[in-house]
Design a protein around this motif. Structure first.
Motif, mmCIF file in Angstrom:
data_model
loop_
_atom_site.group_PDB
_atom_site.id
_atom_site.type_symbol
_atom_site.label_atom_id
_atom_site.label_comp_id
_atom_site.label_asym_id
_atom_site.label_seq_id
_atom_site.Cartn_x
_atom_site.Cartn_y
_atom_site.Cartn_z
ATOM 1 N N MET A 1 -4.250 7.259 2.608
ATOM 2 C CA MET A 1 -3.951 7.050 1.248
ATOM 3 C C MET A 1 -4.371 7.744 0.116
ATOM 4 S SD MET A 1 -5.385 3.039 0.281
ATOM 5 C CE MET A 1 -3.331 2.037 1.006
ATOM 6 N N PHE A 2 -5.904 8.413 0.117
ATOM 7 C CA PHE A 2 -6.935 9.058 -0.539
ATOM 8 C C PHE A 2 -6.720 10.244 -1.129
ATOM 9 C CE2 PHE A 2 -9.641 5.788 0.674
ATOM 10 C CZ PHE A 2 -9.272 4.461 0.021
ATOM 11 N N THR A 3 -5.508 10.599 -0.175
ATOM 12 C CA THR A 3 -4.914 11.381 0.094
ATOM 13 C C THR A 3 -3.813 11.548 -0.392
ATOM 14 O OG1 THR A 3 -4.008 12.242 2.024
ATOM 15 C CG2 THR A 3 -6.112 12.997 1.991
ATOM 16 N N THR A 4 -2.636 10.614 -0.618
ATOM 17 C CA THR A 4 -1.587 11.076 -1.548
ATOM 18 C C THR A 4 -1.922 10.161 -2.667
ATOM 19 O OG1 THR A 4 -0.991 10.075 0.731
ATOM 20 C CG2 THR A 4 0.530 9.097 -1.401
ATOM 21 N N PRO A 5 -1.271 11.866 -3.541
ATOM 22 C CA PRO A 5 -1.106 11.002 -4.803
ATOM 23 C C PRO A 5 -0.815 9.695 -5.701
ATOM 24 C CG PRO A 5 -0.658 13.125 -5.184
ATOM 25 C CD PRO A 5 0.072 12.817 -3.731
ATOM 26 N N ALA A 6 -1.999 9.108 -6.183
ATOM 27 C CA ALA A 6 -1.604 7.619 -6.821
ATOM 28 C C ALA A 6 -0.099 7.569 -7.281
ATOM 29 C CB ALA A 6 -2.954 7.445 -7.579
ATOM 30 N N ARG A 11 5.024 4.670 -5.931
ATOM 31 C CA ARG A 11 6.608 4.697 -6.068
ATOM 32 C C ARG A 11 6.868 4.263 -4.873
ATOM 33 N NH1 ARG A 11 8.513 8.244 -3.820
ATOM 34 N NH2 ARG A 11 6.966 9.808 -4.382
ATOM 35 N N ARG A 12 6.577 4.610 -3.874
ATOM 36 C CA ARG A 12 6.626 4.170 -2.581
ATOM 37 C C ARG A 12 6.394 2.604 -2.515
ATOM 38 N NH1 ARG A 12 3.703 9.080 0.389
ATOM 39 N NH2 ARG A 12 4.774 10.513 0.265
ATOM 40 N N ALA A 13 5.389 2.273 -2.792
ATOM 41 C CA ALA A 13 5.234 0.511 -2.967
ATOM 42 C C ALA A 13 6.419 0.044 -3.679
ATOM 43 C CB ALA A 13 4.269 0.197 -3.399
ATOM 44 N N ALA A 14 6.613 0.698 -4.732
ATOM 45 C CA ALA A 14 8.059 0.387 -5.289
ATOM 46 C C ALA A 14 9.349 -0.270 -4.706
ATOM 47 C CB ALA A 14 7.996 0.457 -7.048
ATOM 48 N N SER A 58 -10.840 3.744 -4.776
ATOM 49 C CA SER A 58 -11.043 2.696 -4.291
ATOM 50 C C SER A 58 -10.013 1.828 -3.940
ATOM 51 C CB SER A 58 -12.545 2.895 -4.188
ATOM 52 O OG SER A 58 -12.493 2.018 -5.610
ATOM 53 N N VAL A 59 -9.720 1.391 -3.200
ATOM 54 C CA VAL A 59 -8.554 0.445 -2.575
ATOM 55 C C VAL A 59 -9.865 -1.116 -2.122
ATOM 56 C CG1 VAL A 59 -7.054 -0.010 -1.215
ATOM 57 C CG2 VAL A 59 -7.360 2.117 -1.631
ATOM 58 N N LEU A 60 -9.165 -2.374 -2.799
ATOM 59 C CA LEU A 60 -9.866 -3.952 -2.735
ATOM 60 C C LEU A 60 -9.107 -3.856 -1.587
ATOM 61 C CD1 LEU A 60 -12.821 -5.807 -4.099
ATOM 62 C CD2 LEU A 60 -9.990 -6.947 -4.002
#
Length: 75
Positions: A1-6, A11-14, A58-60
């Protein structure tokens, strides 16, 4: 997750059919699934054309209703 551009991550989530809320660009969320991403840092990191860090910092992960307050009508 932290190495994939935001941008790719969101976009992948969408593409999976999830709604992605980027109304607060430094803190995008996926409503109903509730990971919240932070793209904010004081560190010198690679940034995109909008000046945001290229990667999430970061991710919550909260309950599925954690970010509902962002969508409640006020008034």
């Amino acid at each position: 997750m932290f190495t994939t551009p935001a941008e790719d991550l969101l976009r992948r989530a969408a593409e999976r059919g999830w709604s992605v809320d980027t109304s607060q660009p430094e803190h995008p969320v996926i409503p109903g699934l509730s990971p919240g991403f932070t793209r904010q840092t004081s560190q010198e990191v690679e940034r995109d054309a909008d000046g945001l860090p290229r990667f999430v910092t970061s991710v919550l992960v909260g309950g599925k209703d954690y970010y509902n307050y962002r969508y409640e009508k006020r008034g």
